[in-house]
Enzyme design. Structure first.
Site, PDB file in Angstrom:
ATOM      1  N   HIS A   1       0.787  -1.238   0.000  1.00 52.82           N
ATOM      2  CA  HIS A   1       0.000   0.000   0.000  1.00 52.82           C
ATOM      3  C   HIS A   1       0.810   1.273   0.000  1.00 52.82           C
ATOM      4  O   HIS A   1       0.244   2.355  -0.039  1.00 52.82           O
ATOM      5  CB  HIS A   1      -0.932   0.030   1.211  1.00 52.82           C
TER       6      HIS A   1
ATOM      7  N   LYS B   1      -8.417  14.362   3.687  1.00 49.56           N
ATOM      8  CA  LYS B   1      -7.603  13.158   3.772  1.00 49.56           C
ATOM      9  C   LYS B   1      -6.707  13.307   4.986  1.00 49.56           C
ATOM     10  O   LYS B   1      -6.627  14.391   5.565  1.00 49.56           O
ATOM     11  CB  LYS B   1      -6.749  13.000   2.503  1.00 49.56           C
TER      12      LYS B   1
ATOM     13  N   LYS C   1     -14.049   9.134  -4.837  1.00 48.95           N
ATOM     14  CA  LYS C   1     -15.334   9.528  -4.242  1.00 48.95           C
ATOM     15  C   LYS C   1     -15.773  10.899  -4.759  1.00 48.95           C
ATOM     16  O   LYS C   1     -16.939  11.101  -5.107  1.00 48.95           O
ATOM     17  CB  LYS C   1     -15.220   9.586  -2.711  1.00 48.95           C
TER      18      LYS C   1
END
Ligand SMILES: *Cc1c(COP(=O)(O)O)cnc(C)c1O
Length: 825
Positions: free
Chosen positions: A376, A567, A677
């Site tokens: 990741h 974020k 999104k």
């Protein structure tokens, strides 16, 4: 139904049991709502609180989930299909009520049941706490994947830890982040099912003994010192309107002391209770770091604790039907979400070799065929390395196994004569300097049949940079699976107005096949449709203003451009670059160049120990204050820090967003999912060529994306040829003025020099994330976006192009890729 070997239910009872099922009519829902209120909570018309009503209604919905689950699970048991096991230390779930109602397809009945009795679904829904068992993107991805796996009817289990405390609550007090604990289980959770009998021992510490067997062969036996019990809690995961329900199983830590009567007989009751606390610490709290390894012993325990319990559960399930462990890879695919569960490689080897007496080579085949690893991040500070000393203390047998894996692996490549010593020390599972440690990524790669990155660029960087040696060895192991988001939560649930507009235009098929959205492309020159789309955005902005003003008692300007950067706060994500861009706008207004009104929203948590991230929050809040107090500036600009970013807040901000900031330095953000999104909800992206931004731009068309900044290759070149941020600043009048502004302390008159650590990092300490280098192009693109915005029809057309072309970013598509290429299900 048996208890041991004895039947405890007669035929008549079994009949009744299987015949009681719930259809989910409004009447049934009301009936169950009342039953839960009265008989679970013991409340009546006088004592019931709104929260009691939420709990009772949610429990009624859970009954329906449970009913569907009790149909799905025996069906899958009979079929014995290969199961997917998703191992993740984080699940960022958010609220469950709305999602359960949507996926169970009981919206109409639920609203009828509630409104006829004077309740309001959205008010009740607001009373649910977020399940915040994750930090950010990685944990949210796991939650989206669960939704998609159930929607695709893949027999899948999520496994993780039931933290008592999830990600902290963020408060902003005097312009600073203050953390308080998220005690989300204080009032219990409606959605969990405790399984007190589903209990496994997890061992730590002790020694390893060598035994000589009768045939003269040697055998290692781990004699651990400490035992902690893992107890299962299940959460039901419904697919979208398909009557299919999977399981998320989270482990809680229980002391063995309460099961150990002898201990009490020794008479040391107080010490027994103290030890109990020590064991139960394991599942107490989520580590609040995003993209950063902290190296704490408790975290190491968490990782092994959940892996050990999970593998025991997987093998128990397998052995109910099978006896030959060689068949395990035909029945179980184990996906490692980052290296956090990578110890699973050594643990499965230990079980197969030490406990099941399989030959090493066979055990290794089985392990490799079961395991698959998702990377990741490429940030070096995030790569997990655990000290050998810690292994010796807590997992001595696993350390031996890792050494043996390493020896066999290294000699297999040495023997080819193709690789030099440097190569061998780079791929080794052991790092010798500065402290002898185990490289968990290397363990995961060697022990898996698949290694995937989470976007095309990220996978490329894995292949050619951070794992290039492994790529040289095993090209076929590497593959790319671009992240995705579930369109149920991130469009249908959060944005009903847009969902309705889409459905009116192209029907409902997009809900399970997001690529259907491409049919919206035919409206790109339909001015009525574009106006309708603009009207939906306007309504969503007004709705957000109302929500914000009620909560924070501060007015927003709904006519301004709604611009979001939401974020985790991290230097590589460059929230401070966004702030520098805002200071440039201030300077322009001071020069008499009045801009189009803009509202800049920031949201995100900083890790509690991350000094610079917390300073960035102070910087944004100081900027916010300064502008708000200035009559001239506040006419055109506002900066708003939205506290406590979490799934529920994310659902609030996607519908009104017009600009989405995805401005990480190229080559640092593995994928991003926030970018998806926003775009799916019609925001236009101002972004770099980083992570999945690149693929989003390709999908929606470059003319519908505001690109700026260096490419990853240009960043590499700049750094290799010598990057001099201070000189760059000196040579650019706009940038010079921005830093003059900060250094004047006008944002922080009572606290001079407050932001010096931040400016020093950029000007004198190398500007690792190249803000200065990207700043001129950033200023250019911001102005361009504002200019385009003023042509409403053009903007709406670009917004439509984004929505219509986001189909490939459904997590359904991502999961289809994993299922086909990695899991074979
Ligand atoms: C989607 C999401 C994230 C990930 O955002 P990125 O922009 O991809 O880093 C983090 N936190 C929450 C609450 C989210 O919903």
């Amino acid at each position: 139904m048996t208890q041991g070997e004895e039947k405890i239910m007669n035929k008549a009872f079994c009949e009744k049991l299987s015949h009681l099922s719930i259809e989910g009519t409004a009447e049934e829902i009301v009936h169950r709502f009342i039953e839960h209120l009265k008989f679970d909570l013991g409340k009546d018309e006088f004592s019931a609180t709104p929260y009691d009503c939420y709990v009772s209604f949610a429990s009624a919905v859970k009954d329906i989930l449970m009913d569907r689950w009790l149909i799905t699970q025996p069906q899958e048991y009979a079929l014995q299909r290969k199961r997917v096991y998703y191992l993740s230390l984080e699940y960022l779930i958010g609220r469950s009520l709305g999602n359960a109602i949507l996926n169970l397809d009981i919206q109409k009945q639920s609203i009828k049941a509630l409104t006829e009795n004077g309740f309001d679904l959205s008010l009740l829904s607001e009373l649910e706490w977020d399940a915040g068992l994750g930090n950010g993107g990685l944990g949210r991805l796991a939650a989206c994947f669960l939704d998609s796996m159930a929607t695709l009817k893949i027999p899948a289990y999520g496994y993780g830890i039931r933290y008592e405390y999830g990600i902290f609550f963020q408060h902003i007090i005097n312009g600073e982040q203050v953390e308080t604990p998220d005690n989300w289980l204080r009032y219990g959770s409606v959605w969990e099912i405790a399984r007190p009998a589903r209990l496994f021992p997890v061992y730590f510490g002790g020694i390893v003994k060598e035994e000589i067997l009768e045939d003269g062969s040697k055998k290692m036996r781990w004699i651990p010192e400490e035992t902690v019990m893992a107890m299962a809690y299940d959460y039901l995961v419904p697919g979208f309107q398909n009557n299919y329900v999977n399981t998320l199983r989270l482990w809680s830590a229980k002391s063995t002391r309460e099961f150990n009567l002898a201990y009490f007989n020794e008479g040391d009751y107080m010490q027994a209770v103290a030890d109990k606390n020590h064991s139960e610490m394991i599942a107490k709290v989520l580590y609040p770091n995003d993209n950063k390894m902290q190296g704490k012993e408790l975290r190491f325990r968490q990782e092994y604790f959940f892996v050990s319990a999970t593998l025991q559960d997987i093998l128990r399930r397998f052995l109910k039907k099978e006896s030959d462990l060689r068949k395990l890879p035909e029945k179980a695919a184990i996906q490692l979400n980052d290296t956090h569960p990578a110890i699973a490689v050594a643990e499965l080897m230990r079980i197969l070799v030490d406990e099941r007496n399989l030959p090493w080579e066979i055990a290794w085949e089985i392990t490799q065929q079961c395991m698959a690893f998702t990377n990741h991040t490429i940030l070096p500070e995030a790569l997990e390395k655990w000290q050998v000393l810690l292994f010796e203390k807590l997992l001595p047998r696993h350390l031996q196994i890792i050494y043996e894996i390493n020896e066999r692996f290294l000699s297999s490549i040495r023997i080819t004569g193709l690789y030099d010593d440097d190569f061998i020390s780079r791929v080794s599972l052991i790092e010798e300097e500065p402290v002898k440690s185990i490289r968990m990524a290397n363990l995961a790669i060697v022990g898996s049949h698949s290694v995937n990155g989470v976007s095309e660029l990220h996978t490329d960087i894995l292949k050619h940079l951070i794992f290039k040696d492994f790529y040289a060895l095993w090209k076929d192991k590497f593959n790319s699976k671009t992240n995705g988001i579930t369109p149920r939560r991130w469009l249908m649930l959060c944005n009903p107005l847009l969902s309705e507009l889409i459905t009116q235009a192209i029907g409902s098929a997009w809900k399970t096949d997001l690529k259907e959205l491409a049919k919206l492309n035919k409206y790109k020159n339909d001015s009525t449709f574009l106006e309708d789309l603009g009207e939906v955005k306007r309504q969503n902005k007004l709705e957000f203003c109302k929500y914000y003003e009620d909560l924070h008692k501060r007015k927003l300007n709904p006519e301004s451009i709604f611009d979001f950067q939401a974020k985790r706060i991290h230097e590589y994500k460059r929230q401070h670059l966004n702030a520098l861009g805002i200071i440039h706008l201030i300077n322009q207004i001071r020069d008499g160049k009045t801009p189009y009104p803009q509202s800049f929203f920031f949201a995100g948590k900083a890790a509690p120990g991350y000094f610079i991230a917390k300073l960035i929050i102070r910087f944004i809040c100081a900027l916010s204050d300064y502008i708000e107090k200035d009559k001239e500036l506040s006419r055109y600009l506002s900066v708003i820090f939205l506290p406590n970013y979490r799934v529920t807040l994310a659902e609030r901000i996607m519908p009104p967003a017009e600009i989405s900031r995805q401005i990480s330095l190229a080559g640092t953000e593995a994928s991003g999912t926030g970018n998806m999104k926003f775009a799916l909800n019609g925001a236009l992206t101002i972004g770099t060529l980083d992570g999945a931004n690149i693929e989003i731009r390709e999908a929606v068309g470059e003319e519908n994306f505001f690109l700026f900044g260096m490419t990853a290759a240009e960043v590499k070149n700049l750094k290799e040829s010598g990057y001099h941020p201070y000189e760059m600043m000196r040579q650019n009048e706009d940038i010079k003025r921005i830093f003059d502004f900060i250094e004047s302390d006008i944002l922080n008159p009572l606290n001079p020099g407050l932001f010096t650590p931040l400016t020093d990092l950029l000007l004198y300490q190398g500007d690792k994330y190249c803000l200065i280098a990207d700043l001129p192009d950033f200023i250019r693109v911001n102005a361009e976006a504002v200019k385009v915005y003023q042509d409403k029809q053009q903007w709406n057309r670009m917004s439509l192009a984004n929505i219509a072309n986001m189909g490939k970013f459904s997590s359904d598509e991502t999961i289809k890729g994993y299922a086909k290429d990695i899991w074979g299900v």
